[in-house]
Design an enzyme around this catalytic site. Structure first.
Site, PDB file in Angstrom:
ATOM      1  N   HIS A 154       0.810  -1.217   0.000  1.00  0.00           N
ATOM      2  CA  HIS A 154       0.000   0.000   0.000  1.00  0.00           C
ATOM      3  C   HIS A 154       0.844   1.269   0.000  1.00  0.00           C
ATOM      4  O   HIS A 154       0.324   2.356  -0.223  1.00  0.00           O
ATOM      5  CB  HIS A 154      -1.008  -0.003   1.167  1.00  0.00           C
ATOM      6  N   ASP A 184       0.060  -7.495   1.510  1.00  0.00           N
ATOM      7  CA  ASP A 184       0.601  -6.138   1.620  1.00  0.00           C
ATOM      8  C   ASP A 184       2.124  -6.118   1.621  1.00  0.00           C
ATOM      9  O   ASP A 184       2.741  -5.340   2.346  1.00  0.00           O
ATOM     10  CB  ASP A 184       0.063  -5.435   2.865  1.00  0.00           C
ATOM     11  N   GLY A 257       3.267   6.240   8.378  1.00  0.00           N
ATOM     12  CA  GLY A 257       4.625   6.469   7.905  1.00  0.00           C
ATOM     13  C   GLY A 257       5.562   5.351   8.310  1.00  0.00           C
ATOM     14  O   GLY A 257       6.624   5.163   7.713  1.00  0.00           O
ATOM     15  N   ASN A 258       5.190   4.582   9.352  1.00  0.00           N
ATOM     16  CA  ASN A 258       5.946   3.385   9.711  1.00  0.00           C
ATOM     17  C   ASN A 258       5.669   2.229   8.743  1.00  0.00           C
ATOM     18  O   ASN A 258       6.356   1.208   8.784  1.00  0.00           O
ATOM     19  CB  ASN A 258       5.601   2.905  11.124  1.00  0.00           C
ATOM     20  N   SER A 259       4.656   2.379   7.903  1.00  0.00           N
ATOM     21  CA  SER A 259       4.294   1.317   6.972  1.00  0.00           C
ATOM     22  C   SER A 259       5.502   0.835   6.186  1.00  0.00           C
ATOM     23  O   SER A 259       6.200   1.625   5.548  1.00  0.00           O
ATOM     24  CB  SER A 259       3.245   1.808   5.981  1.00  0.00           C
ATOM     25  N   GLY A 312     -10.004 -25.486  -3.842  1.00  0.00           N
ATOM     26  CA  GLY A 312     -11.390 -25.323  -4.278  1.00  0.00           C
ATOM     27  C   GLY A 312     -12.382 -25.815  -3.253  1.00  0.00           C
ATOM     28  O   GLY A 312     -13.295 -26.592  -3.565  1.00  0.00           O
TER      29      GLY A 312
END
Length: 511
Positions: A154, A184, A257-259, A312
């Site tokens: 992200h 992510d 901002g730590n992402s 499935g």
């Protein structure tokens, strides 16, 4: 800015991801072959093999902490910070516009979307869908001295430009090599690197215990190289962000901002990547486990996307009530509630009400554990599934398929492996087959091209060109490009998940 909600009564109500901007999909330019890149070998607890252009061996930054209670035992985190901070980077992205929702926020259940206060696709970070976005900030960490950086999907999703700043002041433009929106995780490559860069290694996140000390370094609110510390608060958290949630929870301060920044153990190994926070709460942050990142890296580096195994099945947790109703003694497992028609599970003979207890060597104690276990396996591989049926334990071999893209998920396209002459001449783009059984998979067909006239469609896998059997892109491209102009080539193809072969004939254009 990240929107926070006042109530803390329920996890789903307050869950907030951390990008300062939400960005859309970013695709590589067509007809451009990817440059050669170093290959990582990142096994749990091992040191990546890397050399400088001169051939000298380069070692990652690893801090050897004294034994607690011994003379010189660690009283300050300063030596650890000094050892690893050079490998933690700031990631700045720019984009022309932002979509309504991005990354792990895609496909949220309606109930969870309502708890965010979103209406009609409204962005959960306080801006309306399609609002312009000029800049976003995040964090990352270098895992190879050539400039390979791991960060959040992200953070870089949909970025037109990515620029990475090091703690020592150096800055580099970067290319997004691969992204996985479902976990992510993203991999980027710094451009124009000369010499060696500081880097850190991935540690064993499975070895962490609740209560172990951890440390985070990142770029919260643009405050570069900020350090926070705490403990591992919990493991295996499902925060309803995606189908493979298995987050580490920490009370180390994590902020927007730590992402993409690293969560370290006391050896200076990265045990997690900081990804999500609870809005309106203090001391509740979540990190993607390092072992999951390690499992994704080979595919992200090779093709830029992640293809997962698929059985499935529709499954749910085995509860004590269900166990009594099914008259079984099993205490944990995943109950099969439905079987997809024509899927790998049906072909293997799996049935409704089967209770799956393990897949391969991985124990299955819940529906989520089954989903994660299968997703880490290679499409096309065969695995033994242990189950209880009618009170009897048994094993069933299952050949895995490729997990299809679900509604609301981003359709990811592998990096183009097609030589430019082939794409221009025939209007055909290929990548390595993703189901693990060999061949060259069609990923794009140009309108009005020879490939379209031949009836080729994305998803088909070429297994024969002319008289030549092909096992991958290189062989298929060589056979196609060397064909006589004006000739007609017989193509044999298959469609993943379907039986039988298809025959097509492509007319090779005059030069």
């Amino acid at each position: 800015m990240v929107r926070t909600l006042p109530s803390r009564r329920h996890l789903a109500r307050a869950l907030t991801l951390m990008p300062l901007v939400a960005l859309g999909a970013c695709k590589p330019a067509a007809d451009v072959a990817p440059p050669s890149r170093p290959t990582l070998s990142l096994k749990s607890g091992s040191t990546p093999t890397a050399t400088t252009p001169s051939g000298a061996k380069v070692e990652p930054a690893v801090y050897s902490a004294p034994t607690p209670g011994s003379p010189g035992a660690l009283m300050s985190l300063a030596p650890l910070v000094d050892t690893v901070k050079g490998a933690v980077v700031n990631v700045e992205v720019q984009a022309r516009a932002r979509p309504a929702m991005g990354g792990m926020m895609q496909g949220l259940p309606p109930g969870l979307a309502e708890r965010f206060g979103m209406q009609g696709g409204q962005n959960p970070f306080g801006e309306g869908g399609g609002a312009p976005a000029k800049q976003g900030l995040g964090s990352g960490f270098i895992v190879d001295p050539s400039g390979l950086v791991i960060t959040n999907n992200h953070v870089v999703e949909g970025a037109d430009t990515v620029r990475v700043k090091l703690e020592d002041g150096r800055a580099f433009d970067a290319e997004v090599l691969g992204r996985d929106s479902l976990t992510d995780v993203a991999l980027i490559q710094l451009k124009g690197v000369s010499g060696k860069l500081p880097f850190v290694k991935l540690g064993d996140s499975d070895g962490l215990r609740v209560g172990d000390p951890v440390m985070a370094i990142g770029n919260p609110f643009g405050l570069a190289s900020s350090v926070s510390a705490g403990i591992l608060s919990a493991r295996a958290r499902d925060i309803h962000a995606g189908p493979y949630d298995d987050f580490l929870q920490t009370d180390a301060a994590i902020n927007p901002g730590n992402s993409g920044g690293p969560l370290f153990n006391m050896k200076g190994e990265v045990v997690g990547m900081n990804t999500a926070i609870i809005g309106g709460a203090t001391g509740i942050g979540f990190a993607v486990p390092a072992n999951l990142i390690q499992a994704l890296l080979p595919q992200l580096q090779e093709t830029g996307v992640v293809r997962r195994g698929w059985v499935g099945l529709a499954v749910q947790d085995l509860t004590p009530e269900l166990a009594r109703a099914l008259r079984v003694d099993a205490a944990k497992g995943a109950v099969v509630a439905g079987v997809s028609a024509g899927g790998p599970g049906e072909k293997a003979g799996l049935r409704e009400e089967d209770i799956i207890t393990s897949v391969g060597e991985r124990a299955v104690d819940s529906a989520g554990a089954l989903t994660r276990a299968v997703a880490l396996l290679k499409p096309g591989s065969e695995v033994k599934v242990s189950l209880v049926r009618g009170g009897k334990a048994m094993e069933v071999p299952v050949k895995l398929g490729t997990r299809p893209t679900q509604r609301g998920e981003e359709e990811m396209t592998p990096r183009d492996a097609t030589p430019a002459p082939l794409s221009k001449r025939l209007g055909l783009r290929l990548s390595e087959a993703q189901d693990g059984s060999g061949g060259a998979q069609v990923v794009a067909v140009e309108s009005g091209s020879a490939a379209e006239r031949a009836g080729l469609m994305p998803g088909m896998v070429l297994t024969q060109v002319g008289d030549q059997k092909v096992s991958g892109v290189a062989e298929a491209a060589q056979a196609l490009t060397s064909a006589e102009p004006g000739s007609a080539l017989l193509l044999r193809a298959r469609v993943p998940g379907q039986d039988g072969a298809l025959l097509r004939a492509i007319e090779v254009p005059q030069r």
